[in-house]
Design a protein around this motif. Structure first.
Motif, PDB file in Angstrom:
ATOM      1  N   VAL A 473      12.936  50.317 -32.411  1.00 52.95           N
ATOM      2  CA  VAL A 473      12.001  50.174 -31.511  1.00 52.95           C
ATOM      3  C   VAL A 473      12.671  50.686 -30.214  1.00 52.95           C
ATOM      4  O   VAL A 473      13.838  50.624 -29.605  1.00 52.95           O
ATOM      5  CB  VAL A 473      11.766  48.729 -31.175  1.00 52.95           C
ATOM      6  CG1 VAL A 473      10.836  48.544 -30.021  1.00 52.95           C
ATOM      7  CG2 VAL A 473      11.174  48.060 -32.685  1.00 52.95           C
ATOM      8  N   ILE A 474      11.834  51.464 -29.009  1.00 51.36           N
ATOM      9  CA  ILE A 474      12.115  52.145 -28.005  1.00 51.36           C
ATOM     10  C   ILE A 474      12.649  50.983 -27.149  1.00 51.36           C
ATOM     11  O   ILE A 474      11.876  49.728 -26.955  1.00 51.36           O
ATOM     12  CB  ILE A 474      11.190  53.060 -27.591  1.00 51.36           C
ATOM     13  CG1 ILE A 474      11.537  54.082 -26.616  1.00 51.36           C
ATOM     14  CG2 ILE A 474       9.851  52.301 -27.124  1.00 51.36           C
ATOM     15  CD1 ILE A 474      10.711  55.094 -26.326  1.00 51.36           C
ATOM     16  N   HIS A 481      14.144  57.729 -24.288  1.00 53.70           N
ATOM     17  CA  HIS A 481      13.777  58.762 -24.486  1.00 53.70           C
ATOM     18  C   HIS A 481      14.100  59.205 -25.966  1.00 53.70           C
ATOM     19  O   HIS A 481      14.554  60.023 -26.490  1.00 53.70           O
ATOM     20  CB  HIS A 481      14.360  59.853 -23.671  1.00 53.70           C
ATOM     21  CG  HIS A 481      13.819  60.099 -22.291  1.00 53.70           C
ATOM     22  ND1 HIS A 481      14.125  59.025 -21.487  1.00 53.70           N
ATOM     23  CD2 HIS A 481      12.892  60.767 -21.663  1.00 53.70           C
ATOM     24  CE1 HIS A 481      13.406  59.230 -20.228  1.00 53.70           C
ATOM     25  NE2 HIS A 481      12.450  60.223 -20.569  1.00 53.70           N
ATOM     26  N   GLY A 482      14.201  57.779 -26.809  1.00 51.99           N
ATOM     27  CA  GLY A 482      14.705  58.063 -28.237  1.00 51.99           C
ATOM     28  C   GLY A 482      15.913  58.380 -28.528  1.00 51.99           C
ATOM     29  O   GLY A 482      16.299  58.683 -29.879  1.00 51.99           O
ATOM     30  N   LEU A 490      22.080  61.975 -31.478  1.00 53.84           N
ATOM     31  CA  LEU A 490      21.158  61.205 -32.493  1.00 53.84           C
ATOM     32  C   LEU A 490      19.883  60.625 -31.944  1.00 53.84           C
ATOM     33  O   LEU A 490      20.213  59.828 -30.868  1.00 53.84           O
ATOM     34  CB  LEU A 490      21.919  60.225 -33.189  1.00 53.84           C
ATOM     35  CG  LEU A 490      21.445  59.584 -34.426  1.00 53.84           C
ATOM     36  CD1 LEU A 490      21.059  60.696 -35.368  1.00 53.84           C
ATOM     37  CD2 LEU A 490      22.215  58.431 -35.134  1.00 53.84           C
ATOM     38  N   TYR A 491      18.485  61.080 -32.416  1.00 55.51           N
ATOM     39  CA  TYR A 491      17.384  60.652 -31.861  1.00 55.51           C
ATOM     40  C   TYR A 491      16.467  60.350 -32.794  1.00 55.51           C
ATOM     41  O   TYR A 491      16.552  60.557 -33.954  1.00 55.51           O
ATOM     42  CB  TYR A 491      16.823  61.682 -30.879  1.00 55.51           C
ATOM     43  CG  TYR A 491      17.689  62.459 -29.953  1.00 55.51           C
ATOM     44  CD1 TYR A 491      17.751  62.146 -28.814  1.00 55.51           C
ATOM     45  CD2 TYR A 491      18.630  63.564 -30.423  1.00 55.51           C
ATOM     46  CE1 TYR A 491      18.853  63.053 -27.886  1.00 55.51           C
ATOM     47  CE2 TYR A 491      19.461  64.359 -29.766  1.00 55.51           C
ATOM     48  CZ  TYR A 491      19.522  64.020 -28.517  1.00 55.51           C
ATOM     49  OH  TYR A 491      20.489  64.649 -27.529  1.00 55.51           O
ATOM     50  N   GLY A 495       7.114  57.279 -35.707  1.00 53.67           N
ATOM     51  CA  GLY A 495       6.394  55.826 -35.467  1.00 53.67           C
ATOM     52  C   GLY A 495       7.401  54.825 -35.463  1.00 53.67           C
ATOM     53  O   GLY A 495       7.050  53.453 -35.033  1.00 53.67           O
ATOM     54  N   SER A 496       8.821  54.913 -35.794  1.00 54.89           N
ATOM     55  CA  SER A 496       9.812  53.864 -35.741  1.00 54.89           C
ATOM     56  C   SER A 496       9.903  53.297 -34.433  1.00 54.89           C
ATOM     57  O   SER A 496      10.540  52.217 -34.106  1.00 54.89           O
ATOM     58  CB  SER A 496      11.190  54.339 -36.336  1.00 54.89           C
ATOM     59  OG  SER A 496      10.983  54.983 -37.474  1.00 54.89           O
ATOM     60  N   LEU A 497       9.739  54.308 -33.427  1.00 57.82           N
ATOM     61  CA  LEU A 497      10.063  53.978 -32.180  1.00 57.82           C
ATOM     62  C   LEU A 497       8.869  52.650 -31.293  1.00 57.82           C
ATOM     63  O   LEU A 497       9.346  51.925 -30.599  1.00 57.82           O
ATOM     64  CB  LEU A 497       9.817  55.137 -31.082  1.00 57.82           C
ATOM     65  CG  LEU A 497      10.716  56.186 -31.119  1.00 57.82           C
ATOM     66  CD1 LEU A 497      10.454  57.258 -30.371  1.00 57.82           C
ATOM     67  CD2 LEU A 497      12.166  55.626 -30.756  1.00 57.82           C
TER      68      LEU A 497
END
Length: 527
Positions: A473-474, A481-482, A490-491, A495-497
């Motif tokens: 989660v962001i 910014h991920g 590593l970014y 949809g995981s964010l």
């Protein structure tokens, strides 16, 4: 002046020819240029996945001149206007599912199929089936094209305050809509026979004093018109969508973001490359181990790629699988403990109402014409959408797809050392129940306002989501910014964010908008 070479390359994509762009950029198979390019295993940036987040990332990195490779486990599918390409609920084929022995889909009976690299993965997690795309273009190949934003009040309740809703509405949502060519169903299409169900759905909603609005969609209305004129193979107008529309009826990512990315000359795409593990090497670069497949699913070898910048965009299910396994197996031991937490099913629900006295015709069209947002009165706020449920298009019934705003029910991906698999460990049927109750209460009210309508129980024994979100989660596992906290280079870009729920919308628009915002910040900062 526009670049004529870029126009030529994008013209190839309009014909469904990403492979043609690849050939034009890196040379023909058998040439020295192709051999040199194909043998490369180190890139400045590597993007895992070619869905909404991955395609956005690839395009913007390519435009910034960053040497980028996109790895996609699925196939690139051509456009075939004259004959069927994909399977459907009425024409079951081996290419529908990602390596399954039996079909598993709402309203479909279990039918044996040969395991193959098909367009849809269905993962049977405990108490929840999770569906996700497996093709070049990711979920855009198999979704139903609805392109809507969540209402402000729910977005601001769920997302970090450092992601201003006004900024998304002013800048990033319009940028994505423009790239995807999203727009409402034209009146002549809406008035046609395959959309009788859409007009009936709107009338039922009006009788229940629920106001509907046209839904922006990424279906190509010109192709739909050609279907209606019988000049191309029918697909969208006969209810096909869940497993792709091979005639080009969807304006998916293979016609928008991906060809633009390849046309920069800085991006390569390798299909049928299934990532098996990620990790970090002693020199600080990232390692990505890939299983190469042929079009029938046979292994053709293992390759290790390396990069300085690694972007996870494999979709919620597979990004969580890769990262949680890498942390627990010691390949990325510094990953935050929060990675794998905060998963949600976006409150996905399907509902059918029957009206036997109002026939709608033998088949009905898949694109969604209308949507309504219901803030109160049903336990949870929910968005309802005019829909065709796969396998029920010929029934005297109207279908509704609902996404509810559920801020409470979340799950966790955990590593099982005995099987060396990452599983959704703590999901229960109760976590889907509030959304189901809200959708049933909505349908009951519509039925009460429309004499002659009856409830229908869909024959699906398994709780199901086609919109898995969360896990990285962001603002918790990543910065705004991920960037994964504590792991330089590593970014996460998919949809995981999202915080386990979009906030009353289908995820695609918000995934792409947040990826646009995130990668712009990364490029500006130089990493």
């Amino acid at each position: 002046m526009p670049d004529p070479r870029r126009r030529e390359l994008l013209g190839l994509a309009a014909k469904g020819a990403l492979a043609g762009i690849t050939t034009a950029v890196i040379g023909r198979p058998g040439s020295r240029a192709f051999a040199a390019s194909a043998s490369r295993t180190h890139f400045r940036a590597l993007v895992i996945g070619s869905g909404f987040g991955g395609s956005v990332t690839a395009l913007r990195l390519g435009q910034a001149g960053v040497d980028t490779l996109v790895l996609e486990r699925g196939r690139e599918w051509p456009t075939l206007p004259a004959r069927p390409l994909f399977g459907s609920s009425t024409r079951i084929t081996d290419t529908m599912f990602w390596f399954r022995h039996w079909t598993r889909w709402p309203t479909l009976p279990p039918v044996p199929v040969t395991p193959a690299p098909g367009v849809m993965e269905v993962s049977q997690e405990r108490h929840l089936d999770i569906a996700c795309g497996a093709a070049v273009g990711g979920g855009s190949v198999v979704y139903t094209g609805v392109t809507v934003a969540p209402p402000r009040r729910y977005f601001e309740r769920l997302y970090p305050p450092g992601i201003p809703y006004d900024e998304l509405v002013r800048t990033w949502y319009p940028a994505v809509r423009a790239m995807l060519g999203a727009g409402p169903m034209p009146r002549d299409v809406y008035d046609s026979a395959p959309f009788t169900h859409s007009r009936l759905w709107d009338r039922q909603m009006a009788n229940a004093r629920m106001r509907t609005h046209p839904a922006d969609s990424t279906f190509d209305w010109e192709v739909i018109r050609r279907e209606l004129a019988r000049t191309v193979q029918p697909s969208a107008t006969i209810g096909e969508s869940d497993f792709g529309c091979g005639n080009g009826a969807k304006r998916d990512l293979t016609r928008t973001y991906l060809p633009a990315a390849l046309a920069t000359g800085h991006v390569q795409l390798r299909a049928l490359h299934e990532v098996r593990s990620v990790g970090r090497r002693s020199n600080g670069t990232y390692s990505v181990v890939v299983r190469r497949l042929d079009e029938h699913g046979a292994d053709t070898g293992i390759t290790e790629y390396t990069c300085e910048m690694l972007f996870l965009a494999a979709g919620t299910l597979n990004t969580n699988r890769l990262l949680v396994a890498a942390r627990e197996e010691g390949r990325l031991p510094d990953l935050p403990d929060t990675v794998g937490t905060g998963f949600g099913d976006n409150g996905d629900q399907a509902n059918l109402r029957s009206q036997p006295l109002e026939p709608i015709g033998p088949v009905q069209g898949a694109p969604c014409a209308s949507t309504a947002f219901l803030h109160t009165g049903f336990g949870l706020p929910l968005r309802v959408e005019n829909w065709v449920l796969s396998g029920s298009a010929s029934l005297p019934a109207t279908a509704t797809f609902a996404v509810t705003v559920d801020t409470d029910h979340r799950g966790t991906f955990r590593y099982d050392p005995s099987s060396r698999r990452v599983v959704l460990a703590d999901w229960t049927k109760e976590k889907s129940a509030a959304a189901a109750r809200a959708t049933l209460a909505y349908s009951t009210r519509v039925i009460e306002a429309n004499p002659g309508s009856l409830p229908v129980t869909a024959n699906n024994l398994h709780p199901f989501t086609g919109h898995p979100v969360g896990g990285c989660v962001i603002g918790r596992s990543t910065d705004l910014h991920g960037r994964i906290k504590g792991c330089k280079g590593l970014y996460v870009m998919d949809g995981s964010l999202l915080p386990g729920n979009v906030g009353g919308a289908n995820p695609s628009l918000t995934i792409a908008a947040i990826a646009e915002r995130a990668v712009a910040g990364i490029i500006t900062a130089g990493g």
